[in-house]
Design an enzyme around this catalytic site. Structure first.
Site, PDB file in Angstrom:
ATOM      1  N   TYR A 271     -25.981 -26.431  26.850  1.00  0.00           N
ATOM      2  CA  TYR A 271     -24.561 -26.639  26.589  1.00  0.00           C
ATOM      3  C   TYR A 271     -24.039 -27.784  27.438  1.00  0.00           C
ATOM      4  O   TYR A 271     -24.109 -27.740  28.670  1.00  0.00           O
ATOM      5  CB  TYR A 271     -23.757 -25.379  26.908  1.00  0.00           C
TER       6      TYR A 271
ATOM      7  N   GLY B  62     -25.999 -39.092  27.865  1.00  0.00           N
ATOM      8  CA  GLY B  62     -27.430 -38.933  28.073  1.00  0.00           C
ATOM      9  C   GLY B  62     -27.821 -37.670  28.818  1.00  0.00           C
ATOM     10  O   GLY B  62     -28.991 -37.478  29.152  1.00  0.00           O
TER      11      GLY B  62
ATOM     12  N   GLY C 130     -27.886 -34.506  27.758  1.00  0.00           N
ATOM     13  CA  GLY C 130     -28.751 -33.645  26.950  1.00  0.00           C
ATOM     14  C   GLY C 130     -30.193 -34.114  26.968  1.00  0.00           C
ATOM     15  O   GLY C 130     -31.116 -33.313  27.164  1.00  0.00           O
TER      16      GLY C 130
ATOM     17  N   ASN D  74     -25.364 -26.298  12.368  1.00  0.00           N
ATOM     18  CA  ASN D  74     -24.965 -27.155  13.487  1.00  0.00           C
ATOM     19  C   ASN D  74     -25.705 -28.496  13.358  1.00  0.00           C
ATOM     20  O   ASN D  74     -26.681 -28.772  14.043  1.00  0.00           O
ATOM     21  CB  ASN D  74     -25.275 -26.467  14.826  1.00  0.00           C
ATOM     22  N   GLU D  75     -25.221 -29.302  12.440  1.00  0.00           N
ATOM     23  CA  GLU D  75     -25.885 -30.579  12.128  1.00  0.00           C
ATOM     24  C   GLU D  75     -26.029 -31.510  13.329  1.00  0.00           C
ATOM     25  O   GLU D  75     -27.085 -32.124  13.499  1.00  0.00           O
ATOM     26  CB  GLU D  75     -25.161 -31.286  10.977  1.00  0.00           C
TER      27      GLU D  75
ATOM     28  N   TYR E 289     -31.907 -32.638  18.386  1.00  0.00           N
ATOM     29  CA  TYR E 289     -33.246 -32.129  18.710  1.00  0.00           C
ATOM     30  C   TYR E 289     -34.330 -32.870  17.931  1.00  0.00           C
ATOM     31  O   TYR E 289     -35.409 -33.130  18.476  1.00  0.00           O
ATOM     32  CB  TYR E 289     -33.320 -30.619  18.492  1.00  0.00           C
TER      33      TYR E 289
ATOM     34  N   LYS F  39     -34.200 -36.026  17.118  1.00  0.00           N
ATOM     35  CA  LYS F  39     -34.358 -37.294  17.848  1.00  0.00           C
ATOM     36  C   LYS F  39     -35.174 -37.115  19.119  1.00  0.00           C
ATOM     37  O   LYS F  39     -35.833 -38.044  19.570  1.00  0.00           O
ATOM     38  CB  LYS F  39     -32.984 -37.870  18.220  1.00  0.00           C
TER      39      LYS F  39
END
Length: 172
Positions: free
Chosen positions: A98, A107, A109, A136-137, A143, A145
């Site tokens: 989150y 960056g 994430g 949750n597009e 993920y 990527k």
């Protein structure tokens, strides 16, 4: 002055900010697509300081916290063994990642995913997996990527609503 991001293992001192990020981010991400009752039920069961304290003290879970100029910006919960939400053997589960809405695009994430990969390597694990809501597009795209691919699905109950999470994995 450049803003600094630090990622470290969370401690008991981080319980309150982790709970706050969890509540805030979950609300920001899912309130438009779920009922108020279901949201209230889920948040009250999963993002209390008592619940986070119990989870953070578990031997098969690791919490990482990201700080942006010393302020909590994101957290990630990792599970192994019996702490995994679905048994996946010798793998590392990212149960929650989150990032506060105001900190997205920095960056954080990607850096958290890299930290999870390093933890998996150190533990001798060659696979990371997670579940993400099928609708949750933005998360699904993120993920993908990062190198994850869908391998299955499972049910996720939010309040009284049974939803579908796509299970994604990445070999490392």
């Amino acid at each position: 002055m450049e803003k600094r991001i630090e990622i470290r293992r969370a401690t008991e001192n981080d319980i309150a900010p982790i709970a706050a990020i969890g509540r805030q981010t979950f609300e920001e991400t899912f309130s438009d697509t779920n009922t108020e009752e279901d949201m209230r039920k889920y948040i009250s069961e999963n993002f209390t300081e008592e619940k986070i304290a119990k989870e953070i003290s578990g031997s098969e879970s690791i919490f990482l916290i990201a700080l942006h100029d010393g302020t909590a910006a994101a957290y990630m919960k990792l599970n192994t063994g019996s702490a995994q939400t679905e048994k996946q053997g010798d793998a590392l589960e990212i149960q929650r990642l989150y990032v506060a809405a105001s900190k997205k695009g920095m960056g954080i994430g990607r850096r958290m995913i890299a930290s999870a990969e390093e933890i998996a390597r150190v533990r001798g694990l060659c696979r990371i997996w997670l579940g993400v809501w099928e609708h949750n597009e933005p998360a699904l795209a993120f993920y993908k990527k990062c190198g994850f691919r869908v391998f299955s699905s499972h049910d996720f109950v939010l309040g009284t609503d049974r939803q579908t999470d796509m299970l994604m994995e990445k070999n490392i």
